[in-house]
Design an enzyme around this catalytic site. Structure first.
Site, mmCIF file in Angstrom:
data_model
loop_
_atom_site.group_PDB
_atom_site.id
_atom_site.type_symbol
_atom_site.label_atom_id
_atom_site.label_comp_id
_atom_site.label_asym_id
_atom_site.label_seq_id
_atom_site.Cartn_x
_atom_site.Cartn_y
_atom_site.Cartn_z
ATOM 1 N N LYS A 113 1.193 -1.085 -0.317
ATOM 2 C CA LYS A 113 0.407 -0.022 -0.427
ATOM 3 C C LYS A 113 0.926 1.343 -0.056
ATOM 4 C CE LYS A 113 -4.661 -1.603 0.839
ATOM 5 N NZ LYS A 113 -5.741 -1.886 1.764
ATOM 6 N N LYS A 197 -6.238 -10.432 -6.466
ATOM 7 C CA LYS A 197 -7.272 -10.662 -5.302
ATOM 8 C C LYS A 197 -7.964 -10.191 -5.577
ATOM 9 C CE LYS A 197 -6.938 -8.363 -1.127
ATOM 10 N NZ LYS A 197 -8.106 -8.487 -0.358
ATOM 11 N N LYS A 200 -12.404 -4.770 -3.063
ATOM 12 C CA LYS A 200 -13.116 -3.767 -3.118
ATOM 13 C C LYS A 200 -12.778 -2.071 -3.630
ATOM 14 C CE LYS A 200 -14.437 -4.070 1.648
ATOM 15 N NZ LYS A 200 -13.524 -3.294 2.734
HETATM 16 P P1 ATP Z 1 -9.432 -2.133 0.144
HETATM 17 O O1 ATP Z 1 -9.425 -3.009 -1.153
HETATM 18 O O2 ATP Z 1 -10.055 -1.940 0.655
HETATM 19 O O3 ATP Z 1 -8.006 -3.523 0.723
HETATM 20 P P2 ATP Z 1 -10.948 -5.563 -0.031
HETATM 21 O O4 ATP Z 1 -11.389 -5.701 -0.561
HETATM 22 O O5 ATP Z 1 -9.730 -6.381 -0.067
HETATM 23 O O6 ATP Z 1 -10.463 -4.850 0.698
HETATM 24 P P3 ATP Z 1 -10.769 -5.707 2.798
HETATM 25 O O7 ATP Z 1 -11.343 -5.291 3.931
HETATM 26 O O8 ATP Z 1 -9.053 -5.718 3.642
HETATM 27 O O9 ATP Z 1 -11.213 -6.282 1.998
HETATM 28 O O10 ATP Z 1 -10.817 -7.692 3.446
HETATM 29 C C1 ATP Z 1 -11.996 -7.721 4.862
HETATM 30 C C2 ATP Z 1 -12.277 -9.402 4.966
HETATM 31 O O11 ATP Z 1 -12.076 -10.282 3.360
HETATM 32 C C3 ATP Z 1 -11.175 -9.734 5.077
HETATM 33 O O12 ATP Z 1 -10.737 -10.813 6.390
HETATM 34 C C4 ATP Z 1 -10.081 -10.219 3.723
HETATM 35 O O13 ATP Z 1 -9.484 -11.679 3.965
HETATM 36 C C5 ATP Z 1 -11.591 -10.987 2.967
HETATM 37 N N1 ATP Z 1 -10.895 -11.151 1.554
HETATM 38 C C6 ATP Z 1 -10.948 -9.788 0.675
HETATM 39 N N2 ATP Z 1 -10.591 -10.003 -0.186
HETATM 40 C C7 ATP Z 1 -10.811 -11.343 -0.910
HETATM 41 C C8 ATP Z 1 -10.502 -12.672 -1.575
HETATM 42 N N3 ATP Z 1 -10.165 -11.427 -3.232
HETATM 43 N N4 ATP Z 1 -10.769 -13.718 -1.502
HETATM 44 C C9 ATP Z 1 -11.075 -13.637 -0.065
HETATM 45 N N5 ATP Z 1 -11.344 -12.903 1.244
HETATM 46 C C10 ATP Z 1 -10.854 -11.817 0.628
#
Ligand code: ATP
Ligand code: LTN
Length: 336
Positions: A113, A197, A200
């Site tokens: 990040k 991955k 969001k």
């Molecule tokens: P950002 O893009 O804001 O970092 P994110 O979509 O990666 O957000 P987080 O808020 O970091 O999501 O994650 C919330 C939960 O969802 C965490 O437990 C994370 O491990 C899980 N998670 C996020 N993306 C994935 C994915 N692609 N597959 C499985 N689990 C996920």
């Protein structure tokens, strides 16, 4: 005694994505049956990416609405907003004094990040983020933390800090948490780039399945997912990452095993798989989306659930914090 589960998500987007749901939320809902469960919208964490105030407020409520719509049951579990429970920030300070600079600097999420925003855009909060996360977990004497694969390293830090405190101040100072990462759905990949991955805050929304998205758009994204060379529908993470991802999602939502799906789609084309999967996803997400929109349209009812959750969470958190302060040698605050 019933085991305690804690987990959380940041309000960094209007909608959660399918990876959040399959990687974490599904487990949150399941674990309510067997555990004492606490789930939080971690708005203080989201401040590390400098959100617009109005967006932060609406996304915090929308994130909580999606927890409830997905099946987090406020009659059985606590659901609250992190900033409503001030003990999180208090314990984070304590834990920061036990965290090495090198240890925090090794966190890959921080490295990724901060590399993205450059040194001038990187704030100290982004660096101490995993320490606040450890505070979230340790405050509730948490035994089990359901998360996706990307959080494994952060959880390892929480465990190291817990063991360090117990080593220095005696067993029982804090509970050492265990990760709960379900292998098959621990990492859902981007539909456009099936080696990254699903996230969001992805650059292109076309690779993401958003829970609150218009179902037609969801279907369109699935139908235009990147598939691989060849035509055989087979689970092969290395050679066919796109198809493997689609099969993972299909199996998680439909209940059929990946092997069964491979057999059922023998001789069929990628197009068939995508059309069917689009139907499965839309059908699955529609009631969740509708329930979330209902919660979002009644913010008073939502705020009431969150207030009740915060009141109970705060009482639990204060008990843990008093115990830790005492072990550390801080003089008891008799005015409270
Ligand atoms: P950002 O893009 O804001 O970092 P994110 O979509 O990666 O957000 P987080 O808020 O970091 O999501 O994650 C919330 C939960 O969802 C965490 O437990 C994370 O491990 C899980 N998670 C996020 N993306 C994935 C994915 N692609 N597959 C499985 N689990 C996920
Ligand atoms: N860093 C997590 C969100 C998070 C969390 C937590 C998860 C903050 N505090 C405590 C589990 C337990 C993420 O998903 N990005």
């Amino acid at each position: 005694m019933t085991q305690r589960v804690f987990s959380a998500m940041q309000p960094t987007s209007d909608s959660l994505q399918l990876g959040n749901y399959l990687g974490a939320l599904v487990q949150w809902v399941k674990l309510q049956d067997t555990h004492d469960a606490i789930y939080s919208v971690v708005d203080l964490h989201a401040l590390t990416v400098s959100p617009e105030p109005e967006l932060l407020r609406s996304r915090t409520r929308a994130t909580a609405a999606q927890f409830l719509a997905a099946g987090v049951d406020p009659d059985r579990s606590l659901c609250f907003v992190q900033s409503h429970v001030p003990q999180h920030a208090e314990l984070a300070w304590i834990l920061s004094t036990f965290t090495g600079m090198g240890e925090a600097g090794r966190m890959t999420q921080f490295k990724d990040k901060s590399a993205k925003v450059g040194e001038s855009g990187t704030n100290v909060g982004l660096f101490t983020y995993p320490i606040l996360m450890a505070a979230d977990i340790l405050l509730y004497d948490t035994n089990v933390v359901p998360v996706g694969e990307d959080q494994r390293q952060h959880l390892e830090l929480s465990r190291d800090l817990a063991q360090r405190l117990n080593g220095r101040f005696g067993d029982g100072t804090v509970v050492v948490p265990e990760p709960h990462i379900v292998k098959s759905t621990a990492k859902i990949y981007d539909l456009q780039d099936p080696t990254a991955k699903m996230s969001k805050s992805a650059v292109s929304p076309k690779g993401t399945i958003e829970i609150l998205e218009d179902p037609k758009k969801v279907a369109k994204n699935i139908k235009s997912a990147t598939t691989d060379s060849g035509s055989e529908i087979r689970f092969d993470r290395e050679a066919k990452p796109g198809v493997a991802n689609l099969l993972t999602i299909y199996s998680a939502l439909d209940g059929r095993s990946v092997e069964q799906l491979e057999a059922d789609y023998e001789g069929k084309m990628y197009g068939h798989l995508k059309v069917d999967l689009a139907d499965v996803v839309v059908e699955y997400l529609t009631p969740i989306r509708e329930a979330a929109l209902d919660w979002i349209e009644s913010p008073d009812r939502l705020d009431e659930v969150l207030a009740q959750g915060a009141a109970k969470a705060s009482a639990l958190a204060q008990g843990t914090l008093d115990r830790i302060y005492d072990r550390l040698g801080l003089v008891p605050a008799l005015h409270r």
